[in-house]
Design a protein around this motif. Structure first.
Motif, mmCIF file in Angstrom:
data_model
loop_
_atom_site.group_PDB
_atom_site.id
_atom_site.type_symbol
_atom_site.label_atom_id
_atom_site.label_comp_id
_atom_site.label_asym_id
_atom_site.label_seq_id
_atom_site.Cartn_x
_atom_site.Cartn_y
_atom_site.Cartn_z
ATOM 1 N N CYS A 51 0.850 -1.196 0.000
ATOM 2 C CA CYS A 51 0.000 0.000 0.000
ATOM 3 C C CYS A 51 0.883 1.241 0.000
ATOM 4 O O CYS A 51 1.918 1.266 0.647
ATOM 5 C CB CYS A 51 -0.910 0.027 1.219
ATOM 6 N N GLN A 52 0.439 2.253 -0.721
ATOM 7 C CA GLN A 52 1.157 3.523 -0.779
ATOM 8 C C GLN A 52 1.167 4.180 0.605
ATOM 9 O O GLN A 52 2.178 4.693 1.055
ATOM 10 C CB GLN A 52 0.475 4.428 -1.797
ATOM 11 N N SER A 53 0.033 4.170 1.277
ATOM 12 C CA SER A 53 -0.087 4.669 2.651
ATOM 13 C C SER A 53 0.089 3.496 3.605
ATOM 14 O O SER A 53 0.069 2.344 3.190
ATOM 15 C CB SER A 53 -1.479 5.278 2.869
ATOM 16 N N PRO A 77 -7.258 5.561 1.676
ATOM 17 C CA PRO A 77 -7.057 4.147 2.043
ATOM 18 C C PRO A 77 -7.873 3.742 3.270
ATOM 19 O O PRO A 77 -8.366 2.619 3.346
ATOM 20 C CB PRO A 77 -5.559 4.036 2.321
ATOM 21 N N LEU A 113 -8.972 4.564 -9.119
ATOM 22 C CA LEU A 113 -7.740 4.678 -8.348
ATOM 23 C C LEU A 113 -6.505 4.771 -9.237
ATOM 24 O O LEU A 113 -6.479 4.217 -10.335
ATOM 25 C CB LEU A 113 -7.593 3.453 -7.430
ATOM 26 N N ARG A 117 -2.511 2.989 -5.910
ATOM 27 C CA ARG A 117 -3.641 2.773 -4.987
ATOM 28 C C ARG A 117 -4.396 1.492 -5.351
ATOM 29 O O ARG A 117 -4.868 0.776 -4.484
ATOM 30 C CB ARG A 117 -4.591 3.966 -5.003
#
Length: 139
Positions: A51-53, A77, A113, A117
């Motif tokens: 995940c990016q976050s 997210p 997205l 994402r």
């Protein structure tokens, strides 16, 4: 309510939203409703890779039923994982394993997205299935 019925309910909810700005706001609002995780649950073991976050998901298994809770440091997210938790929490491992993620394409979430994402969304869905497999083996 069955898992499939929950998925259909989400598809219907999204059908009423006119554009992606409204859908985006709806997803963010879902994230605001998420209980979240206590700091001691925000561990590397609960961190979803890809995940990016930062997104954490925790699972409890009681009486043959899986219960999920999650959190994220990003608002979008957090909304996405909240959506997944609302659908998959409270179901048996077998029901989760037998389910698909077709509702995601039905609501058009992946197209909305960014590629990174979308990869994060796939990592979230894989983690939910992973928990179902792991707890299925413990039965």
């Amino acid at each position: 309510m069955t898992l499939k019925e929950k998925q259909q309910e989400i598809v219907q909810d999204f059908a009423f939203l006119e554009d992606w700005e409204q859908k985006y706001e709806y997803i963010i609002d879902l994230g605001k409703e998420l209980e979240g995780l206590s700091p001691e649950k925000k561990t590397d073991a609960n961190l979803i890779k890809g995940c990016q976050s930062k997104v954490w998901i925790d699972a409890d298994f009681k009486d043959g039923i899986l219960y999920f809770n999650a959190d994220s440091d990003g608002i979008l997210p957090k909304g996405i994982i909240s959506l997944l938790v609302s659908i998959y929490s409270g179901h048996s491992t077998q029901e989760i394993l037998d389910s698909d993620f077709d509702f995601i394409s039905q609501i058009g979430l992946q197209e909305f997205l960014s590629p990174s994402r979308a990869n994060g969304l796939m990592a979230m869905t894989k983690q939910i299935k992973f928990y179902a497999v792991a707890f299925q083996l413990k039965k």
